[in-house]
Structures are given as structure tokens and as C-alpha cells.
Motif scaffolding. Structure first.
Motif, short mmCIF file in Angstrom:
data_model
loop_
_atom_site.label_atom_id
_atom_site.label_comp_id
_atom_site.label_asym_id
_atom_site.label_seq_id
_atom_site.Cartn_x
_atom_site.Cartn_y
_atom_site.Cartn_z
N PRO A 1 0.85 -1.41 -0.13
CA PRO A 1 0.00 0.21 0.08
C PRO A 1 0.73 1.28 0.03
CG PRO A 1 -1.01 -1.40 1.33
CD PRO A 1 0.26 -2.13 1.04
N ALA A 2 2.10 1.15 0.66
CA ALA A 2 2.79 2.44 0.67
C ALA A 2 3.30 2.98 -0.70
CB ALA A 2 3.93 2.07 1.70
N SER A 3 3.61 2.10 -1.59
CA SER A 3 4.07 2.15 -2.81
C SER A 3 3.06 2.40 -3.71
CB SER A 3 5.02 1.21 -3.34
OG SER A 3 4.26 -0.09 -3.51
N MET A 4 1.62 2.15 -3.67
CA MET A 4 0.55 2.25 -4.43
C MET A 4 -0.53 3.54 -3.88
SD MET A 4 0.61 -0.04 -7.08
CE MET A 4 -1.05 -0.21 -7.34
N ALA A 5 0.03 4.62 -3.98
CA ALA A 5 -0.52 5.75 -3.75
C ALA A 5 -1.90 5.97 -4.62
CB ALA A 5 0.22 7.15 -3.53
N GLY A 6 -3.29 6.35 -4.11
CA GLY A 6 -4.00 6.27 -4.95
C GLY A 6 -4.93 5.17 -5.30
N TRP A 7 -4.52 3.99 -4.79
CA TRP A 7 -4.93 2.87 -4.94
C TRP A 7 -5.39 2.06 -3.55
CZ3 TRP A 7 -5.79 0.41 -9.94
CH2 TRP A 7 -5.23 1.05 -10.82
N THR A 8 -6.63 1.49 -3.72
CA THR A 8 -6.98 0.77 -2.22
C THR A 8 -6.49 -0.84 -2.22
OG1 THR A 8 -9.14 2.06 -2.27
CG2 THR A 8 -9.06 0.08 -1.02
N PRO A 9 -5.81 -1.14 -1.46
CA PRO A 9 -5.26 -2.53 -1.30
C PRO A 9 -6.46 -3.39 -1.00
CG PRO A 9 -4.83 -1.50 0.81
CD PRO A 9 -5.46 -0.35 -0.25
N ARG A 10 -6.54 -4.43 -1.59
CA ARG A 10 -7.63 -5.87 -1.31
C ARG A 10 -6.76 -6.84 -1.04
NH1 ARG A 10 -11.63 -2.74 -0.86
NH2 ARG A 10 -12.25 -1.58 -2.81
N SER A 11 -5.89 -7.60 -1.33
CA SER A 11 -5.40 -8.84 -0.57
C SER A 11 -4.07 -8.95 -1.34
CB SER A 11 -6.32 -10.00 -1.14
OG SER A 11 -6.34 -10.11 -2.40
N ALA A 12 -3.19 -9.73 -0.49
CA ALA A 12 -1.97 -10.01 -1.00
C ALA A 12 -1.37 -11.51 -0.36
CB ALA A 12 -0.74 -9.02 -0.64
N GLY A 13 -0.92 -12.39 -1.18
CA GLY A 13 -0.17 -13.49 -0.52
C GLY A 13 0.62 -14.24 -1.42
N ALA A 14 1.09 -15.43 -1.10
CA ALA A 14 1.77 -16.18 -1.92
C ALA A 14 1.61 -17.57 -1.31
CB ALA A 14 3.43 -15.82 -1.78
N GLU A 15 2.18 -18.69 -2.16
CA GLU A 15 2.01 -19.95 -1.93
C GLU A 15 3.34 -20.67 -2.60
OE1 GLU A 15 -1.33 -23.25 -1.96
OE2 GLU A 15 -1.25 -22.32 -3.73
N ILE A 16 3.88 -21.51 -1.80
CA ILE A 16 4.97 -22.37 -2.24
C ILE A 16 4.55 -23.77 -2.67
CG2 ILE A 16 7.25 -23.31 -1.72
CD1 ILE A 16 7.13 -20.45 -1.69
N GLU A 17 5.01 -24.33 -3.72
CA GLU A 17 4.39 -25.53 -4.35
C GLU A 17 5.12 -26.82 -3.29
OE1 GLU A 17 1.82 -26.34 -6.37
OE2 GLU A 17 1.59 -24.26 -6.98
N GLU A 18 4.27 -27.52 -2.62
CA GLU A 18 4.89 -28.67 -2.14
C GLU A 18 5.85 -29.60 -2.92
OE1 GLU A 18 1.84 -30.75 -0.13
OE2 GLU A 18 2.17 -29.65 1.78
N ALA A 19 5.14 -29.97 -4.16
CA ALA A 19 5.97 -30.80 -5.09
C ALA A 19 5.66 -30.30 -6.54
CB ALA A 19 5.31 -32.18 -5.02
N PRO A 20 6.55 -29.46 -6.61
CA PRO A 20 6.53 -28.88 -8.14
C PRO A 20 6.85 -29.86 -9.27
CG PRO A 20 8.11 -27.68 -6.74
CD PRO A 20 7.73 -28.97 -6.24
N GLU A 21 5.96 -29.55 -10.47
CA GLU A 21 6.04 -30.45 -11.63
C GLU A 21 7.24 -30.27 -12.30
OE1 GLU A 21 3.86 -33.29 -13.75
OE2 GLU A 21 3.02 -32.18 -11.89
#
Length: 223
Positions: A75-95
Motif C-alpha cells: 500500500p505504501a508504494s501504491m498511492a491512490g489505490w485501495t489494497p485488497r489482498s496479497a499472498g503467496a504460496e510455495i508448491e509442495e511438489a513442483p511439476e
């Protein structure tokens, strides 16, 4: 900004809505949302699709919470925009890359994925970061995505410094979308502007991509 990391073979898990007071680790601040219309012509420049000058390369693997938190806009880098969600996921067993086939499945061999979403004036800005085990896998994914997306209308978004970038329009689910893809090091990054009946200003997409790329490179350089 705090992330909760997933650990499964499924797509990214939706996370809690961000608070606007989250701290930032980014470089620079995105401008407030730009108007649409004539500015699209100003951003046409030399177009997209060719390699950017002074490309930044790296071997860093994005497989930790810290890497994604540093790379994705906050949010600090996105002036004028409303933050909604953020996240990440690591694959347990990549293909394994050898098991991946069609160009449409360019992300098949990913080892992790992160996303941050913002909204302003009826448009959504989505930042995606898809990580691979090495540069070869990332380059293969980028080649496949370029081939798959060639059927869509090219968007005149100026090249993004430091990366191989290209852009195109795509309508999905009744929403118009402007996609900017950036290939660099071991990752493929995307900025997606989406909105119903929007003109999706290429200038806005370019500004957001210019914010995103340096954050990725800074995160890759952090020990």
C-alpha cells in the motif's frame, strides 16, 4: 505487509484483506491512477514485445515469504489505490519441466506464486509473480506464454527497463483486461489492469510495471 504462506499443489489461496497502513520495502511510489484516453497514444513509443535495454539478470530463486513480500507492491508504494489482498504460496511438489506440455500451461513447472491486488476508480490492478527453479525454466515459461498469447491484440505499452516485456488485451469473464508480462531472471511477472467497460490506459499499465520490476530486482539482490 504480512503474508501467510500456503503449501500445496493447488493455486494460490486467497488471503486476508490488507490494511492501508502496512509498511513498505519498495523502491519509489506509484503515481495516483492516471486518466484514460489520449495518453494511450503517448505511451505507444516503440511498442512492446522486444527485449528491453540493460536487462537485469539473476539466479535467485523466489521460494520464501520474504522474497515475495519484498517484490510485490504494498500500500505504501501504491498511492491512490485501495489494497485488497496479497499472498503467496510455495508448491509442495513442483511439476518437473519435462512433464509440462502445451503453451497454455506455461506456469506448469512453477515452484511458487505470489499476488497483490489493488483497486481504484472501477479498475483492479493485479500483480502476479510466478517463480521457477532456475532461469532456464523461467525462460521456457516466458517463451510458451508469448506463443500462447500471440492470438490476442497487442497493447502499445512501452518496454519496461531491465526486463523483456510485452503487453496484450484480453477479455475474460465479461471484463476487459490489459496484461503486461515481464520476464527476468528466474521469474515471470504480470501486471493486469481489469475493468468492465474501461479503456485500460496503457500509460497506467506502464507506470505500474515500472514500479514492479525494480522491486523484483531489489528482492533478488537481497541476501
Amino acid at each position: 505487509m504480512r503474508f501467510r504462506m500456503g503449501s500445496s499443489a493447488a493455486l494460490i489461496v486467497a488471503l486476508a484483506t490488507l490494511a492501508t497502513g502496512c509498511g513498505g520495502t519498495g523502491s519509489g511510489t506509484a503515481p495516483a491512477k492516471q486518466p484514460t484516453g489520449d495518453s494511450a497514444e503517448k505511451e505507444a513509443g516503440s511498442g512492446s514485445g522486444g527485449p528491453a535495454v540493460d536487462k537485469v539478470d539473476f539466479d535467485t530463486v523466489f521460494d520464501t515469504e520474504e522474497r515475495f513480500e519484498q517484490a510485490l507492491p504494498d500500500p505504501a508504494s501504491m498511492a491512490g489505490w485501495t489494497p485488497r489482498s496479497a499472498g503467496a504460496e510455495i508448491e509442495e511438489a513442483p511439476e518437473p519441466a519435462a512433464n509440462c506440455g502445451p503453451d497454455a500451461d506455461w506456469y506448469c513447472a512453477r515452484i511458487a506464486r505470489g499476488e497483490a491486488d489493488f483497486e481504484a476508480a472501477g479498475e483492479e490492478a493485479q500483480f502476479d509473480l510466478t517463480a521457477f527453479a532456475d532461469k532456464s525454466a523461467a525462460q521456457d515459461a516466458c517463451r510458451k506464454e508469448k506463443s500462447w498469447s500471440a492470438k490476442y491484440t497487442k497493447a502499445q505499452v512501452s518496454p519496461i527497463p531491465g526486463v523483456d516485456s510485452y503487453a496484450y488485451y484480453r477479455n475474460a469473464g465479461g471484463l476487459d483486461g490489459l496484461n503486461v508480462f515481464m520476464c527476468t531472471g528466474t521469474v515471470v511477472a504480470q501486471v493486469l489492469l481489469e475493468g468492465e467497460g474501461s479503456t485500460l490506459d496503457p500509460g497506467t499499465a506502464h507506470s505500474l510495471a515500472q514500479l514492479f520490476a525494480p522491486r523484483i530486482h531489489k528482492a533478488a539482490a537481497t541476501s
